[in-house]
Design a protein around this motif. Structure first.
Motif, short mmCIF file in Angstrom:
data_model
loop_
_atom_site.label_atom_id
_atom_site.label_comp_id
_atom_site.label_asym_id
_atom_site.label_seq_id
_atom_site.Cartn_x
_atom_site.Cartn_y
_atom_site.Cartn_z
N LEU A 138 0.82 -1.21 0.00
CA LEU A 138 0.00 0.00 0.00
C LEU A 138 0.86 1.26 0.00
O LEU A 138 0.58 2.22 -0.73
N VAL B 188 0.76 4.05 -3.08
CA VAL B 188 0.36 5.44 -2.83
C VAL B 188 1.48 6.40 -3.18
O VAL B 188 1.27 7.41 -3.89
N LEU C 93 1.53 9.25 -6.22
CA LEU C 93 1.68 10.66 -5.88
C LEU C 93 2.88 11.29 -6.60
O LEU C 93 2.83 12.47 -6.98
N SER D 258 -5.65 4.23 -11.35
CA SER D 258 -6.02 2.94 -10.76
C SER D 258 -5.14 1.82 -11.29
O SER D 258 -4.68 0.97 -10.52
N ALA E 200 -1.64 2.23 -9.75
CA ALA E 200 -1.63 1.81 -8.36
C ALA E 200 -1.71 0.30 -8.23
O ALA E 200 -1.03 -0.30 -7.39
#
Length: 278
Positions: free
Chosen positions: A79, A83, A87, A197, A200
Motif C-alpha cells: 500500500l 500510494v 503521488l 487505478s 496503483a
C-alpha cells in the motif's frame, strides 16, 4: 468469405479458451493441492478434486510460520509503495506529456531503458545506499526501493493517459482563471482515474509479490514479507512441505485478486466517458 468468418471466429474463441485454461491451471492446481491430505499428495495418480478434502494444511501453515504478521508487513509495504508511486508519478507524467522538449524525450527514453536493468545489477548500490541511510532491515527502506523500481513504468503508463486528455479542457480551465496546480487536481486528475487505478494496481501487485529485494534487505524475522516467509516451508535439502506451502501460497494470491476485482471497473472504463461532448 461468409463461410470463413464463422470458422475464424470459432478459432479465435478456441484460442482464447485455451489461453484462459493456461492461465487458470496453476491457480486451480494450487487450490486442489492445498486441500489434499498427505496421502493424496504422494499419490502416483493425482486427481483434480481431492477425495478427502481437509483444512489441516492451512492450520499447519499458520502453526509453523507467522503468516498473518508477514501478510501485514506485505500489505503495509504494498500500500505504501502504491500510494507514494502514484503521488510522485502523476505530476511527473503530466510534465513529461504536456511539455515536449529534448529533456522530456531523454527522460522518456531513460524510463524505457531502465526497465531492462536486472535486479542483480542494482542490488549492491541499493544496499550500500540504504545502509548509509540506516534503512536496512526496515519496511520504510523496502518501500523506497519498490517506489524507485515501479516509478519508470508508472511514468510511462500515466504519460500515455495524460496525452489522451484533450488539451482544450485545460485551456478552458486556464481561461476561467485556474492555475497549473488547480487544473491538474480539478480537471486532469479526475479524467486520469482509470490510469491512476491501473498504475496503483501495478505498484501494489509488484510490491506484494516481490521476493529478491525483500530477501536481501530484510533480516529480522518480524519484518519479513510474505514471499520470504513462504520459502521457510522448503527444508535445507530442498524438500518442500507441499501441503502447507500450497495452502500458504494460495492465501498469498488472494489479496492481489481482490485488489484487481475492486479496481477493474475503473481500469476498463472509458478514460473520457462523458467528459467531452461531441
Amino acid at each position: 468469405m461468409r463461410r470463413t468468418r464463422p470458422a475464424a471466429r470459432a478459432g479465435q474463441y478456441a484460442a482464447l479458451l485455451a489461453y484462459l485454461v493456461f492461465l487458470a491451471f496453476p491457480l486451480l492446481w494450487l487450490l486442489s493441492t492445498a486441500f489434499k491430505p498427505p496421502r493424496e499428495l504422494g499419490s502416483l495418480h493425482p486427481t483434480w478434486i481431492p477425495r478427502h478434502p481437509t483444512l489441516a494444511n492451512f492450520r499447519q501453515a499458520f502453526d509453523e510460520q507467522p503468516l498473518a504478521h508477514a501478510a501485514l508487513n506485505s500489505l503495509l509495504v504494498a500500500l505504501g509503495s502504491a500510494v507514494v508511486a502514484v503521488l510522485i508519478a502523476t505530476p511527473m507524467a503530466y510534465v513529461m506529456a504536456r511539455h515536449r522538449s529534448a529533456l522530456s524525450r531523454a527522460a522518456t527514453a531513460w524510463v524505457v531503458v531502465s526497465q531492462a536493468f536486472p535486479f542483480v545489477l542494482v542490488i549492491i548500490p541499493l544496499f550500500l545506499l540504504l545502509k548509509h541511510l540506516r534503512l536496512i532491515d526496515s519496511l520504510a527502506g523496502l518501500v523506497l526501493v519498490y517506489v524507485v523500481w515501479a516509478l519508470p513504468f508508472a511514468l510511462w503508463m500515466l504519460a500515455g493517459h495524460v496525452r489522451a486528455v484533450p488539451a482544450e479542457l485545460e485551456e478552458a480551465a486556464a481561461v476561467d482563471g485556474a492555475g497549473r496546480l488547480r487544473t491538474l487536481v480539478s480537471v486532469t486528475a479526475p479524467l486520469l482515474a482509470p490510469g491512476i487505478s491501473a498504475t496503483a494496481l501495478f505498484a501494489f501487485v509488484t510490491a506484494w509479490n516481490e521476493f529478491f529485494f525483500a530477501l536481501v534487505l530484510l533480516k529480522s524475522p518480524g519484518r519479513q514479507t510474505l514471499p520470504v516467509v513462504l520459502t521457510h516451508f522448503i527444508g535445507a535439502e530442498g524438500v518442500a512441505d507441499l501441503g502447507p506451502l500450497a495452502a500458504a501460497a494460495f492465501l498469498a494470491t488472494l489479496p492481489s485478486l481482490l485488489v484487481f476485482a475492486l479496481v477493474q471497473r475503473r481500469i476498463t472504463g472509458g478514460l473520457l466517458e462523458g467528459a467531452v461532448k461531441s
